[in-house]
Design a protein around this motif. Structure first.
Motif, PDB file in Angstrom:
ATOM      1  N   GLY A 157      -9.114 -15.833 -10.820  1.00 38.28           N
ATOM      2  CA  GLY A 157     -10.518 -15.832 -11.242  1.00 38.28           C
ATOM      3  C   GLY A 157     -10.829 -16.901 -12.264  1.00 38.28           C
ATOM      4  O   GLY A 157     -11.741 -17.711 -12.080  1.00 38.28           O
ATOM      5  N   TYR A 158     -10.069 -16.917 -13.339  1.00 36.59           N
ATOM      6  CA  TYR A 158     -10.344 -17.886 -14.401  1.00 36.59           C
ATOM      7  C   TYR A 158      -9.805 -19.267 -14.071  1.00 36.59           C
ATOM      8  O   TYR A 158     -10.394 -20.269 -14.462  1.00 36.59           O
ATOM      9  N   GLY A 159      -8.695 -19.338 -13.374  1.00 36.04           N
ATOM     10  CA  GLY A 159      -8.089 -20.636 -13.075  1.00 36.04           C
ATOM     11  C   GLY A 159      -9.035 -21.559 -12.326  1.00 36.04           C
ATOM     12  O   GLY A 159      -9.297 -22.687 -12.749  1.00 36.04           O
ATOM     13  N   PHE A 160      -9.562 -21.094 -11.219  1.00 32.89           N
ATOM     14  CA  PHE A 160     -10.471 -21.920 -10.430  1.00 32.89           C
ATOM     15  C   PHE A 160     -11.757 -22.220 -11.205  1.00 32.89           C
ATOM     16  O   PHE A 160     -12.254 -23.343 -11.200  1.00 32.89           O
ATOM     17  N   ALA A 161     -12.300 -21.201 -11.871  1.00 32.53           N
ATOM     18  CA  ALA A 161     -13.548 -21.384 -12.617  1.00 32.53           C
ATOM     19  C   ALA A 161     -13.376 -22.393 -13.744  1.00 32.53           C
ATOM     20  O   ALA A 161     -14.221 -23.272 -13.942  1.00 32.53           O
ATOM     21  N   TRP A 162     -12.284 -22.288 -14.483  1.00 32.45           N
ATOM     22  CA  TRP A 162     -12.097 -23.178 -15.626  1.00 32.45           C
ATOM     23  C   TRP A 162     -11.838 -24.611 -15.200  1.00 32.45           C
ATOM     24  O   TRP A 162     -12.273 -25.539 -15.873  1.00 32.45           O
ATOM     25  N   VAL A 163     -11.159 -24.813 -14.091  1.00 32.19           N
ATOM     26  CA  VAL A 163     -11.013 -26.180 -13.558  1.00 32.19           C
ATOM     27  C   VAL A 163     -12.401 -26.740 -13.262  1.00 32.19           C
ATOM     28  O   VAL A 163     -12.708 -27.890 -13.591  1.00 32.19           O
ATOM     29  N   GLY A 164     -13.240 -25.915 -12.658  1.00 32.15           N
ATOM     30  CA  GLY A 164     -14.607 -26.355 -12.360  1.00 32.15           C
ATOM     31  C   GLY A 164     -15.381 -26.735 -13.601  1.00 32.15           C
ATOM     32  O   GLY A 164     -16.085 -27.753 -13.627  1.00 32.15           O
ATOM     33  N   HIS A 165     -15.240 -25.951 -14.650  1.00 29.36           N
ATOM     34  CA  HIS A 165     -15.988 -26.238 -15.872  1.00 29.36           C
ATOM     35  C   HIS A 165     -15.436 -27.456 -16.614  1.00 29.36           C
ATOM     36  O   HIS A 165     -16.197 -28.330 -17.037  1.00 29.36           O
ATOM     37  N   PHE A 166     -14.145 -27.516 -16.791  1.00 32.82           N
ATOM     38  CA  PHE A 166     -13.562 -28.580 -17.609  1.00 32.82           C
ATOM     39  C   PHE A 166     -13.571 -29.936 -16.911  1.00 32.82           C
ATOM     40  O   PHE A 166     -13.753 -30.958 -17.566  1.00 32.82           O
ATOM     41  N   PHE A 167     -13.418 -29.968 -15.588  1.00 33.87           N
ATOM     42  CA  PHE A 167     -13.289 -31.250 -14.886  1.00 33.87           C
ATOM     43  C   PHE A 167     -14.536 -31.675 -14.119  1.00 33.87           C
ATOM     44  O   PHE A 167     -14.688 -32.852 -13.807  1.00 33.87           O
ATOM     45  N   PHE A 168     -15.429 -30.754 -13.810  1.00 35.21           N
ATOM     46  CA  PHE A 168     -16.602 -31.116 -13.011  1.00 35.21           C
ATOM     47  C   PHE A 168     -17.910 -30.833 -13.742  1.00 35.21           C
ATOM     48  O   PHE A 168     -18.797 -31.674 -13.768  1.00 35.21           O
ATOM     49  N   GLU A 169     -18.037 -29.652 -14.322  1.00 34.52           N
ATOM     50  CA  GLU A 169     -19.271 -29.303 -15.040  1.00 34.52           C
ATOM     51  C   GLU A 169     -19.270 -29.907 -16.441  1.00 34.52           C
ATOM     52  O   GLU A 169     -20.318 -30.140 -17.017  1.00 34.52           O
TER      53      GLU A 169
ATOM     54  N   PRO B 282     -16.722 -22.678 -20.404  1.00 30.37           N
ATOM     55  CA  PRO B 282     -17.181 -21.512 -19.633  1.00 30.37           C
ATOM     56  C   PRO B 282     -17.945 -20.524 -20.520  1.00 30.37           C
ATOM     57  O   PRO B 282     -17.579 -20.285 -21.671  1.00 30.37           O
ATOM     58  N   ALA B 283     -18.980 -19.946 -19.962  1.00 24.67           N
ATOM     59  CA  ALA B 283     -19.785 -18.961 -20.689  1.00 24.67           C
ATOM     60  C   ALA B 283     -18.953 -17.737 -21.063  1.00 24.67           C
ATOM     61  O   ALA B 283     -19.310 -16.993 -21.977  1.00 24.67           O
ATOM     62  N   THR B 284     -17.828 -17.552 -20.394  1.00 24.17           N
ATOM     63  CA  THR B 284     -16.927 -16.432 -20.683  1.00 24.17           C
ATOM     64  C   THR B 284     -16.512 -16.407 -22.146  1.00 24.17           C
ATOM     65  O   THR B 284     -16.306 -15.337 -22.721  1.00 24.17           O
ATOM     66  N   PHE B 285     -16.390 -17.568 -22.763  1.00 21.06           N
ATOM     67  CA  PHE B 285     -15.938 -17.628 -24.147  1.00 21.06           C
ATOM     68  C   PHE B 285     -16.951 -17.018 -25.112  1.00 21.06           C
ATOM     69  O   PHE B 285     -16.581 -16.502 -26.161  1.00 21.06           O
ATOM     70  N   LYS B 286     -18.236 -17.085 -24.765  1.00 21.65           N
ATOM     71  CA  LYS B 286     -19.274 -16.545 -25.650  1.00 21.65           C
ATOM     72  C   LYS B 286     -19.820 -15.203 -25.162  1.00 21.65           C
ATOM     73  O   LYS B 286     -20.241 -14.380 -25.968  1.00 21.65           O
TER      74      LYS B 286
ATOM     75  N   GLN C 154     -24.418 -25.932 -12.670  1.00 28.06           N
ATOM     76  CA  GLN C 154     -25.256 -26.796 -11.846  1.00 28.06           C
ATOM     77  C   GLN C 154     -24.443 -27.672 -10.902  1.00 28.06           C
ATOM     78  O   GLN C 154     -24.933 -28.086  -9.857  1.00 28.06           O
ATOM     79  N   ASN C 155     -23.200 -27.961 -11.253  1.00 24.85           N
ATOM     80  CA  ASN C 155     -22.356 -28.820 -10.444  1.00 24.85           C
ATOM     81  C   ASN C 155     -21.855 -28.050  -9.214  1.00 24.85           C
ATOM     82  O   ASN C 155     -21.281 -26.973  -9.336  1.00 24.85           O
ATOM     83  N   MET C 156     -22.065 -28.622  -8.021  1.00 28.88           N
ATOM     84  CA  MET C 156     -21.708 -27.946  -6.788  1.00 28.88           C
ATOM     85  C   MET C 156     -20.200 -27.687  -6.685  1.00 28.88           C
ATOM     86  O   MET C 156     -19.773 -26.634  -6.218  1.00 28.88           O
ATOM     87  N   THR C 157     -19.383 -28.622  -7.141  1.00 28.63           N
ATOM     88  CA  THR C 157     -17.936 -28.416  -7.087  1.00 28.63           C
ATOM     89  C   THR C 157     -17.525 -27.267  -7.994  1.00 28.63           C
ATOM     90  O   THR C 157     -16.678 -26.452  -7.618  1.00 28.63           O
ATOM     91  N   CYS C 158     -18.132 -27.175  -9.138  1.00 23.40           N
ATOM     92  CA  CYS C 158     -17.852 -26.058 -10.051  1.00 23.40           C
ATOM     93  C   CYS C 158     -18.203 -24.740  -9.377  1.00 23.40           C
ATOM     94  O   CYS C 158     -17.404 -23.795  -9.392  1.00 23.40           O
ATOM     95  N   ARG C 159     -19.374 -24.660  -8.769  1.00 20.27           N
ATOM     96  CA  ARG C 159     -19.782 -23.435  -8.084  1.00 20.27           C
ATOM     97  C   ARG C 159     -18.830 -23.114  -6.937  1.00 20.27           C
ATOM     98  O   ARG C 159     -18.451 -21.956  -6.724  1.00 20.27           O
ATOM     99  N   ARG C 160     -18.421 -24.128  -6.198  1.00 19.68           N
ATOM    100  CA  ARG C 160     -17.492 -23.907  -5.077  1.00 19.68           C
ATOM    101  C   ARG C 160     -16.143 -23.390  -5.569  1.00 19.68           C
ATOM    102  O   ARG C 160     -15.528 -22.533  -4.934  1.00 19.68           O
TER     103      ARG C 160
END
Length: 105
Positions: free
Chosen positions: A62-74, A78-82, A24-30
């Motif tokens: 792929g994971y680097g940018f996404a995980w920064v988004g999840h851990f610091f903004f969202e 990450p759903a990847t873990f499940k 839902q967080n725009m920075t995470c999506r970006r």
């Protein structure tokens, strides 16, 4: 300690709304969008130059940018873990939806 039992999804169509709720967080999506774009650019570069060794960067981008988004903004895991396969597909469907303007980026 109790562990949360993952939801069961029978189809990707059932999973995708959940996936979007985790983004839902725009920075995470970006950040997801940037990482996915860099993946496509890297694949194109490797295909043109045949520098196959650079493919090791794919999960980093792929994971680097996404995980920064999840851990610091969202602020979620990450759903990847499940749901690794549905999440990979979700990344690319969300990317397409952002490109087409169906999801704000």
């Amino acid at each position: 300690m109790s562990q949360e039992t993952p939801q069961q999804f029978n189809t990707f169509a059932e999973f995708y709304p959940y996936y979007l709720s985790e983004h839902q967080n725009m920075t995470c999506r970006r950040l997801h969008f940037v990482g996915s774009t860099l993946i496509l650019l890297l694949i194109a570069y490797v295909a043109m130059t045949e520098q196959w060794v650079l493919l090791w960067l794919l999960p980093v981008l792929g994971y680097g940018f996404a995980w920064v988004g999840h851990f610091f903004f969202e602020h979620n895991k990450p759903a990847t873990f499940k749901y690794p396969l549905y999440s990979l597909l979700g990344d690319w469907v969300m990317y397409k939806d952002m490109l087409l303007g169906n999801i704000k980026r």
